[in-house]
Design a protein around this motif. Structure first.
Motif, PDB file in Angstrom:
ATOM      1  N   PRO A 191      42.359  73.449 113.215  1.00  0.00           N
ATOM      2  CA  PRO A 191      43.088  72.226 113.611  1.00  0.00           C
ATOM      3  C   PRO A 191      42.241  70.964 113.620  1.00  0.00           C
ATOM      4  N   LEU A 192      40.921  71.097 113.572  1.00  0.00           N
ATOM      5  CA  LEU A 192      40.072  69.913 113.498  1.00  0.00           C
ATOM      6  C   LEU A 192      40.099  69.274 112.115  1.00  0.00           C
ATOM      7  N   GLY A 193      40.565  69.999 111.094  1.00  0.00           N
ATOM      8  CA  GLY A 193      40.575  69.496 109.736  1.00  0.00           C
ATOM      9  C   GLY A 193      41.557  68.353 109.530  1.00  0.00           C
ATOM     10  N   VAL A 194      41.196  67.444 108.644  1.00  0.00           N
ATOM     11  CA  VAL A 194      42.027  66.275 108.317  1.00  0.00           C
ATOM     12  C   VAL A 194      42.264  66.276 106.820  1.00  0.00           C
ATOM     13  N   GLU A 195      43.521  66.082 106.410  1.00  0.00           N
ATOM     14  CA  GLU A 195      43.886  66.072 105.001  1.00  0.00           C
ATOM     15  C   GLU A 195      44.106  64.649 104.519  1.00  0.00           C
ATOM     16  N   ASN A 196      43.609  64.378 103.303  1.00  0.00           N
ATOM     17  CA  ASN A 196      43.767  63.052 102.708  1.00  0.00           C
ATOM     18  C   ASN A 196      43.862  63.200 101.197  1.00  0.00           C
ATOM     19  N   ASP A 197      44.945  62.682 100.603  1.00  0.00           N
ATOM     20  CA  ASP A 197      45.168  62.732  99.156  1.00  0.00           C
ATOM     21  C   ASP A 197      45.074  64.149  98.599  1.00  0.00           C
TER      22      ASP A 197
END
Length: 415
Positions: free
Chosen positions: A123-129
């Motif tokens: 859950p710490l992960g961040v998604e971008n493009d």
């Protein structure tokens, strides 16, 4: 009857005389300020100049859009400056560490960097493009894959150093180097970042090359990597769209889609001409060019400082490469040659790849320009890698003294 003396014999002084202590102190102080090698000066000076130049360009690229959004114009550069203030001392601290430290830190470093990269799947992960390669902790974002590059270089140096007598056989040259490298790259590809995965592969290939492995053995990882890149490209609609837009000669058809960023990047470079529009006078940075302070900061450099500014940046990276590869050439330690060569190829290769993307020589890959692009994790990792090179430069063997050639006047007269 003999008389026994009760007097205790005189004791030796517990410390050296004051003049000896003073001499020892002068020797230790002299070691701290001892002259450093030319390789040390080349790497340290270019790292500092590129970092400072990057802060100036980040301020120029972000201040206008930040002001338009109602934010402080200095927010982005101040955040980057914090990482520079952390990274530069780390670089010089790393430069004082002995070679034995880096050899012992290789395995723990690779395990820690891989574990940190796997946090992107939590859950710490961040998604971008479409990529999930960032983690966010307390509002602070980081890209753990940047640390994998240095950790892999140190690990390869340690493993290949221990097996140097067996590297003529393919199974010893590729095992465990190839399986572990595939696992490390897999942790990065789990987040979908093909650009960083390609850099990690280049680091591994450079490490094998500088270890002296026979070139025919390198055909195995080359073939595997080409097949993997083709498979990953064909199975991702986002990647295929970027590749097809790069190959499409009709850029007007994809202007509002995949070609938008790359076209504005090349227009920014072309608009600068030879001398540029002047520092702070870029037009593309006014929300025309996405990632103006990140992956496309070289376009802003070309627009504001022109061809002259671009050549200065290329010259600084060239000087950095000279320092790194001089360490490879002068060192007698295979560990130093492998790690220094891998770091040099990583930094210079990533710089050329970033510039090639801006010039539309490659499809958009999302790799930053080392030292210059906005991104705290990238800056700290490349400064720490520079510190490793500086540590190697301190431990280089002395250059052989040049032989003095006798002048004609020095020769004995002929009777």
């Amino acid at each position: 009857m003999p008389v026994t003396s009760t007097e205790t014999p005189p004791q030796a002084p517990s410390a050296d005389p004051p003049e000896r202590r003073g001499l020892a102190a002068r020797v230790r102080l002299g070691a701290v300020f001892a002259p450093v090698s030319s390789e040390f000066l080349l790497i340290a000076s270019t790292a500092l100049l590129l970092t400072g130049f990057g802060l100036v360009m980040i301020l120029s690229a972000t201040s206008a859009t930040a002001t338009a959004a109602g934010q402080q114009p200095y927010d982005a550069v101040l955040k980057q400056a914090v990482f520079a203030v952390i990274g530069i001392p780390l670089m010089f601290i790393a430069s004082r560490l002995p070679l034995s430290f880096w050899k012992k830190a290789a395995w723990p470093g690779l395990i820690a960097a891989s574990a940190l990269q796997l946090l992107v799947l939590t859950p710490l992960g961040v998604e971008n493009d479409g990529n999930r390669n960032w983690i966010s902790i307390g509002g602070l974002q980081a890209q753990p894959a940047e640390f994998l590059k240095l950790a892999l270089a140190l690990w390869l140096g340690t493993v290949l150093f221990r097996k140097q007598a067996l590297l003529g056989k393919w199974r010893h040259a590729l095992i465990p180097a190839l399986p572990v490298t595939i696992l490390v790259i897999g942790t990065d590809l789990a987040g979908g970042d093909l650009g960083t995965a390609m850099i990690l592969f280049v680091v591994a290939l450079a490490g094998l090359f500088f270890s002296g492995v026979k070139l025919r053995i390198l055909l195995v990882p080359l073939t595997l990597s080409a097949a993997a890149v083709g498979f990953l490209a064909l199975n991702s609609s986002n990647r295929m769209a970027r590749i097809m837009s790069f190959l499409n000669p009709d850029t007007t058809a994809c202007y509002y889609n995949e070609c938008y960023q790359s076209l504005h990047g090349i227009w920014g470079l072309a608009g600068g001409g030879i001398l540029g529009l002047g520092l702070g006078n870029s037009k593309e940075k006014y929300d025309w060019l996405p990632a103006a302070a990140n992956d496309y900061i070289f376009a802003i450099i070309g627009e504001e400082l022109g061809l002259v500014g671009c050549l200065v940046v290329l010259a600084l990276f060239t000087i950095f490469a000279i320092g790194a590869f001089h360490i490879v050439r002068r060192s007698n330690d295979m560990f130093v040659r492998v790690v220094a060569g891998a770091i040099g190829v990583w930094v210079i290769g990533q710089a050329l790849l970033n510039i090639g993307v801006v010039l539309r020589l490659f499809p958009v890959l999302g790799v930053p320009l080392p030292f210059v692009s906005q991104g705290g994790t990238s800056l700290i990792s490349v400064l720490l890698a520079s510190g490793v090179l500086l540590s190697f430069a301190r431990n280089l063997p002395p250059k052989p003294a040049a032989r003095r050639t006798a002048a004609p006047d020095d020769a004995d007269p002929i009777a």
